[in-house]
Design a protein around this motif. Sequence first.
Motif, PDB file in Angstrom:
ATOM      1  N   ASN A  52      30.387  43.305  26.869  1.00 35.97           N
ATOM      2  CA  ASN A  52      29.938  42.079  27.461  1.00 35.97           C
ATOM      3  C   ASN A  52      30.207  40.770  26.684  1.00 35.97           C
ATOM      4  OD1 ASN A  52      29.493  42.984  30.162  1.00 35.97           O
ATOM      5  ND2 ASN A  52      27.186  43.493  29.533  1.00 35.97           N
ATOM      6  N   GLN A  53      29.814  41.288  25.022  1.00 39.48           N
ATOM      7  CA  GLN A  53      29.931  40.152  24.259  1.00 39.48           C
ATOM      8  C   GLN A  53      31.411  39.918  24.345  1.00 39.48           C
ATOM      9  OE1 GLN A  53      26.966  38.763  23.880  1.00 39.48           O
ATOM     10  NE2 GLN A  53      27.431  38.545  21.671  1.00 39.48           N
ATOM     11  N   ILE A  54      32.346  40.902  24.171  1.00 41.77           N
ATOM     12  CA  ILE A  54      33.729  40.764  23.986  1.00 41.77           C
ATOM     13  C   ILE A  54      34.205  39.809  25.161  1.00 41.77           C
ATOM     14  CG2 ILE A  54      36.048  41.661  24.295  1.00 41.77           C
ATOM     15  CD1 ILE A  54      34.591  44.184  22.810  1.00 41.77           C
ATOM     16  N   ALA A  55      33.607  40.025  26.486  1.00 44.58           N
ATOM     17  CA  ALA A  55      33.995  39.080  27.898  1.00 44.58           C
ATOM     18  C   ALA A  55      33.473  37.926  27.464  1.00 44.58           C
ATOM     19  CB  ALA A  55      33.312  39.934  28.788  1.00 44.58           C
ATOM     20  N   THR A  56      32.485  37.539  26.679  1.00 48.57           N
ATOM     21  CA  THR A  56      31.652  36.400  26.634  1.00 48.57           C
ATOM     22  C   THR A  56      32.779  35.518  25.636  1.00 48.57           C
ATOM     23  OG1 THR A  56      29.371  36.899  26.717  1.00 48.57           O
ATOM     24  CG2 THR A  56      29.743  35.153  25.625  1.00 48.57           C
ATOM     25  N   PHE A  57      33.385  36.174  24.583  1.00 44.26           N
ATOM     26  CA  PHE A  57      34.164  35.631  23.873  1.00 44.26           C
ATOM     27  C   PHE A  57      35.298  35.193  24.545  1.00 44.26           C
ATOM     28  CE2 PHE A  57      38.089  35.721  21.446  1.00 44.26           C
ATOM     29  CZ  PHE A  57      38.075  34.710  20.665  1.00 44.26           C
ATOM     30  N   PHE A  58      35.875  35.874  25.401  1.00 44.34           N
ATOM     31  CA  PHE A  58      37.150  35.656  26.002  1.00 44.34           C
ATOM     32  C   PHE A  58      37.182  34.659  27.088  1.00 44.34           C
ATOM     33  CE2 PHE A  58      38.638  39.186  23.438  1.00 44.34           C
ATOM     34  CZ  PHE A  58      39.970  38.597  23.013  1.00 44.34           C
ATOM     35  N   ALA A  59      36.119  34.457  27.517  1.00 46.45           N
ATOM     36  CA  ALA A  59      35.665  33.458  28.639  1.00 46.45           C
ATOM     37  C   ALA A  59      35.934  32.101  28.315  1.00 46.45           C
ATOM     38  CB  ALA A  59      34.045  33.563  29.042  1.00 46.45           C
ATOM     39  N   SER A  60      36.168  31.947  26.981  1.00 51.70           N
ATOM     40  CA  SER A  60      36.676  30.504  26.662  1.00 51.70           C
ATOM     41  C   SER A  60      38.083  30.415  26.774  1.00 51.70           C
ATOM     42  CB  SER A  60      36.066  30.371  25.277  1.00 51.70           C
ATOM     43  OG  SER A  60      36.512  31.132  24.226  1.00 51.70           O
ATOM     44  N   GLN A  61      38.584  31.522  26.933  1.00 49.75           N
ATOM     45  CA  GLN A  61      40.265  31.585  26.841  1.00 49.75           C
ATOM     46  C   GLN A  61      40.661  31.201  28.320  1.00 49.75           C
ATOM     47  OE1 GLN A  61      41.667  32.129  23.650  1.00 49.75           O
ATOM     48  NE2 GLN A  61      39.894  32.184  23.043  1.00 49.75           N
ATOM     49  N   PRO A  62      41.981  30.546  28.230  1.00 50.27           N
ATOM     50  CA  PRO A  62      42.677  30.510  29.644  1.00 50.27           C
ATOM     51  C   PRO A  62      42.136  31.554  30.448  1.00 50.27           C
ATOM     52  CG  PRO A  62      44.120  30.003  27.849  1.00 50.27           C
ATOM     53  CD  PRO A  62      43.193  30.745  27.071  1.00 50.27           C
ATOM     54  N   GLU A  63      42.138  31.186  31.796  1.00 47.08           N
ATOM     55  CA  GLU A  63      41.800  32.244  32.666  1.00 47.08           C
ATOM     56  C   GLU A  63      42.806  33.484  33.009  1.00 47.08           C
ATOM     57  OE1 GLU A  63      40.410  32.482  37.609  1.00 47.08           O
ATOM     58  OE2 GLU A  63      40.282  30.607  36.537  1.00 47.08           O
ATOM     59  N   ASP A  64      44.151  33.284  32.993  1.00 49.54           N
ATOM     60  CA  ASP A  64      45.026  34.214  33.087  1.00 49.54           C
ATOM     61  C   ASP A  64      45.257  34.979  31.788  1.00 49.54           C
ATOM     62  OD1 ASP A  64      46.040  31.953  31.407  1.00 49.54           O
ATOM     63  OD2 ASP A  64      47.996  32.425  32.161  1.00 49.54           O
ATOM     64  N   GLU A  65      44.444  34.710  30.624  1.00 50.55           N
ATOM     65  CA  GLU A  65      44.278  35.661  29.398  1.00 50.55           C
ATOM     66  C   GLU A  65      43.306  36.483  29.137  1.00 50.55           C
ATOM     67  OE1 GLU A  65      45.443  33.148  26.066  1.00 50.55           O
ATOM     68  OE2 GLU A  65      47.139  32.178  27.106  1.00 50.55           O
ATOM     69  N   GLN A  66      41.964  36.104  29.917  1.00 51.90           N
ATOM     70  CA  GLN A  66      40.832  36.805  29.717  1.00 51.90           C
ATOM     71  C   GLN A  66      40.866  38.356  30.039  1.00 51.90           C
ATOM     72  OE1 GLN A  66      38.291  34.633  32.567  1.00 51.90           O
ATOM     73  NE2 GLN A  66      38.203  32.600  31.159  1.00 51.90           N
ATOM     74  N   ILE A  67      41.287  38.747  31.145  1.00 54.20           N
ATOM     75  CA  ILE A  67      41.108  40.175  31.342  1.00 54.20           C
ATOM     76  C   ILE A  67      41.927  40.916  30.225  1.00 54.20           C
ATOM     77  CG2 ILE A  67      41.639  42.094  32.970  1.00 54.20           C
ATOM     78  CD1 ILE A  67      40.676  39.937  35.245  1.00 54.20           C
ATOM     79  N   ASP A  68      43.330  40.289  30.035  1.00 58.47           N
ATOM     80  CA  ASP A  68      43.920  41.095  29.211  1.00 58.47           C
ATOM     81  C   ASP A  68      43.411  40.956  27.715  1.00 58.47           C
ATOM     82  OD1 ASP A  68      45.919  41.948  30.971  1.00 58.47           O
ATOM     83  OD2 ASP A  68      47.500  40.048  30.619  1.00 58.47           O
ATOM     84  N   GLY A  69      43.158  39.980  27.286  1.00 59.33           N
ATOM     85  CA  GLY A  69      42.297  39.696  25.957  1.00 59.33           C
ATOM     86  C   GLY A  69      41.085  40.722  25.554  1.00 59.33           C
ATOM     87  N   VAL A  70      40.182  41.029  26.770  1.00 60.69           N
ATOM     88  CA  VAL A  70      38.959  41.862  26.870  1.00 60.69           C
ATOM     89  C   VAL A  70      39.955  43.460  26.535  1.00 60.69           C
ATOM     90  CG1 VAL A  70      37.257  43.088  27.914  1.00 60.69           C
ATOM     91  CG2 VAL A  70      37.656  40.700  28.081  1.00 60.69           C
ATOM     92  N   ALA A  71      40.766  43.900  27.482  1.00 58.02           N
ATOM     93  CA  ALA A  71      41.422  45.025  27.212  1.00 58.02           C
ATOM     94  C   ALA A  71      42.083  45.161  25.860  1.00 58.02           C
ATOM     95  CB  ALA A  71      42.195  45.261  28.439  1.00 58.02           C
ATOM     96  N   ASP A  72      42.673  44.055  25.637  1.00 61.35           N
ATOM     97  CA  ASP A  72      43.572  44.312  24.324  1.00 61.35           C
ATOM     98  C   ASP A  72      42.688  44.601  23.088  1.00 61.35           C
ATOM     99  OD1 ASP A  72      45.932  44.304  22.968  1.00 61.35           O
ATOM    100  OD2 ASP A  72      45.298  42.276  22.056  1.00 61.35           O
ATOM    101  N   HIS A  73      41.655  43.763  22.913  1.00 56.84           N
ATOM    102  CA  HIS A  73      40.571  43.691  22.096  1.00 56.84           C
ATOM    103  C   HIS A  73      40.068  45.598  21.995  1.00 56.84           C
ATOM    104  CE1 HIS A  73      37.738  42.582  19.243  1.00 56.84           C
ATOM    105  NE2 HIS A  73      36.741  43.423  19.820  1.00 56.84           N
ATOM    106  N   ILE A  74      39.600  45.832  23.024  1.00 58.07           N
ATOM    107  CA  ILE A  74      38.848  47.107  23.054  1.00 58.07           C
ATOM    108  C   ILE A  74      40.057  48.289  22.806  1.00 58.07           C
ATOM    109  CG2 ILE A  74      37.922  48.894  24.709  1.00 58.07           C
ATOM    110  CD1 ILE A  74      36.444  46.544  26.206  1.00 58.07           C
TER     111      ILE A  74
END
Length: 77
Positions: free
Chosen positions: A11-33
């Motif tokens: 959830n902390q990773i998701a909180t960070f990526f919530a500040s990114q453009p919406e179309d990059e958020q899910i990919d950002g979380v998955a990529d980080h993990i």
Amino acid sequence: MSPDKMRYQANQIATFFASQPEDEQIDGVADHINKFWDPRMRSQLFEIADQSTEGFKPMVVAALAKINRPEKIGSAG
């Protein structure tokens, strides 16, 4: 790692990526993990999420489809 701590970290990773453009958020979380969590952590994430996604932010739940699920050791014949 306890299930609560695993949920918290994801959830902390998701909180960070919530500040990114919406179309990059899910990919950002998955990529980080995928990049920074070792296979044991990812395996545990799926063990928890396969039981219930309760407690995970919706962005984490959406990212599960893009996170590399480790193969179970010893599962092949």
